[in-house]
Motif scaffolding. Sequence first.
Motif, mmCIF file in Angstrom:
data_model
loop_
_atom_site.group_PDB
_atom_site.id
_atom_site.type_symbol
_atom_site.label_atom_id
_atom_site.label_comp_id
_atom_site.label_asym_id
_atom_site.label_seq_id
_atom_site.Cartn_x
_atom_site.Cartn_y
_atom_site.Cartn_z
ATOM 1 N N THR A 294 0.662 -1.172 -0.198
ATOM 2 C CA THR A 294 -0.026 0.024 -0.018
ATOM 3 C C THR A 294 0.857 1.308 -0.011
ATOM 4 O O THR A 294 0.591 2.396 -0.177
ATOM 5 C CB THR A 294 -0.941 0.128 1.199
ATOM 6 O OG1 THR A 294 -0.006 0.056 2.397
ATOM 7 C CG2 THR A 294 -1.880 -1.167 1.286
ATOM 8 N N TYR A 360 -7.233 -1.774 2.686
ATOM 9 C CA TYR A 360 -7.575 -0.479 3.510
ATOM 10 C C TYR A 360 -9.073 -0.658 3.949
ATOM 11 O O TYR A 360 -9.446 0.168 5.077
ATOM 12 C CB TYR A 360 -7.463 0.537 2.319
ATOM 13 C CG TYR A 360 -7.336 1.842 3.065
ATOM 14 C CD1 TYR A 360 -5.959 2.116 3.700
ATOM 15 C CD2 TYR A 360 -8.000 2.784 3.250
ATOM 16 C CE1 TYR A 360 -5.800 3.201 4.386
ATOM 17 C CE2 TYR A 360 -7.986 4.049 3.810
ATOM 18 C CZ TYR A 360 -6.882 4.324 4.655
ATOM 19 O OH TYR A 360 -6.638 5.510 5.291
ATOM 20 N N THR A 363 -8.284 -1.459 7.379
ATOM 21 C CA THR A 363 -7.638 -0.375 8.105
ATOM 22 C C THR A 363 -8.590 0.635 8.425
ATOM 23 O O THR A 363 -8.241 1.111 9.639
ATOM 24 C CB THR A 363 -6.577 0.307 6.915
ATOM 25 O OG1 THR A 363 -5.656 -0.916 6.621
ATOM 26 C CG2 THR A 363 -5.907 1.395 7.745
#
Length: 656
Positions: A294, A360, A363
Amino acid sequence: MKSLWDDAEAARFGGPLGPRVYTSRLLGRDKSLVLHGGGNTSVKLRERNLFGEDEDVLYVKGSGWDLETIEPAGFTPVALGHVRRLAGLRSLPDPQMVNELNTHMLRAGAPSPSVETILHAILPHPYVDHTHADAVLAVSNAPQGDKRIRDIYGERVVVIPYIMAGFDLAAHCAREFPKQATGNCIGMVLLSHGIFSFGADARESYERMIELVSMAEEYLQKKRAWHFKLPHTQPAHAKREEIAQLRRVIADQAGMPLILKTNENEKFMGFARHPDIERLSQKGPATPDHVIRTKPLPMLGRDVTGYAKKYREYFERQAPHAKDKKTMLDAAPRMVLDPQLGFAAAGRTARDAAIVEDLYDHTIDVILRAEALGGWRAVSERDLFDIEYWDLEQAKLRKAGSPPVFTGEVALVTGAASGIGKACVESFLARGAAVIALDVNPAIETLWPRVDVLGATCDLTDAKAIESSLDRGVRRFGGIDMLVLNAGIFPSSQPIQEIAAQTWKGTMAVNVEANLMLMQRCHPLLKLALRGGRIVVIGSKNVPAPGPGAAAYSASKAALNQLARVAALEWANDGIRINSLHPNAVYDTALWTDEVLASRAKAYNLTVEQYRKNNLLKQEVSSRDVAELAAEMCGPLFAKTTAAQVPVDGGNERVV
Ligand SMILES: [Zn+2]
């Protein structure tokens, strides 16, 4: 978090590694525990060698395997005694550690053992499970995470401060674990990294993982940090040209084509428009190993140059602290948060981009829950740099050979559910492209159940259907670099005086007008292709050598051919090249049933076998032959060629 253990299912996993495989898969099934190759598991077995001696063998997850789908072959056997001794060394550079692990495997050809192998070896229990559980990360990434973890678990886990994975972490745990572990200990928390559980058998170790993670989840609930609110928003439906433009700028920065997958669902859109997005998003990932996929931070908005400048500064700040010289990776973002686009994930392949999106997605959960506990924190920039520029990762980059020719590129193929179109999809996939596969037959939707294919039902004579297919394709992959105009119809044979107006119009509508509409709409996207847009027209031998009884078909293909030639003239300035293929007698397509073949052969006084090979070279031409040439025409061999018309017909006297 619920245990997924099922006795009947467990019983199906036989052999010494059976239970290990089963519970590893159970962990893999829960995305809030492990994601995409994250986490690892092991078992220590005693096995008899060829000399009749008993040996301790550690079977540990091999690199390249995913827990969710792991098989016995995914576990690499290593000599436990040797690996354990390594932990006692004062120091061991990570590349040397990897060498030790690889040279102490007990099965030639097994995958490289996990870089966390030594950690598994030093824990005394037979079964060891390791995950990067969201809930544990949310707690440990909140203020006083260390204390919170100790409050939750007491003596039940050993707590280790954040240290980068690799030898130093393993050696630290080898020293700390015996000091801290009491009789009640069932796990180990690595702050800002993840959690281990262990047990005497596979089920015990697995159930303990579930229990430990559930305790963190309950803690979050008790602290009212489990449910989070995001601003309620509507998707903005950014224009596809905007998405393709962003993809191009990112690809320019990366120096290679990339897939860009956008997602404007409520969660991503809400997070992208969060009033505090600047602070929340610019601290770092939920767990440092995400950084390899990422990069440390997402880009806010679309200023790629600004992002790259900051990335370069980060590299220049951190590189001097590294033990050895580092080579800077490309400075292009892999994640974008934008109030109009929502979230966009960039990756070398469609799979890479999908993984970035998944990471994500989780996340955001970790960030917002830690935030609700009093403030989200990530590990330091130095720690992130150490992982992103880890020797082992840099070595992988140096070793990586050149990827397939169309890696990071997107091809759109029409008439993709059968025959030449279907073969084209295969040929482009084999060369690394992601493919938007359109067909009027709804079977297209499920023909390729894989992340790098978007199969969409589309009637190409319907402008709205084209629009929506292109919108879906661009949201999924970021743009269109190559276009294969294959869809076409072949009306039944008729002399000119008998052709109905409807037949004529219908043939022109599919074979000419539909292609014009598609070309017009793809033009702005093709213009943005990093390596220049490419179009391949699947024409016909009937263009240079028409046959009686096929006026509508021949005229439509000739019109398409002329359209392609004008496009070559008009679009050359946009870097778009367009070439045509003229296949003939491709009989492995839906058009040609056995009956039709037999009757055509008879009409020419030939056997079916002779008819199939009725060309100068006496070679049958298959869909695959045409597809391979179509793909090559989009590749570097034809980089300097536009407006070419190439026969793929085994040689035809009338065309020669
Ligand atoms: Zn880990």
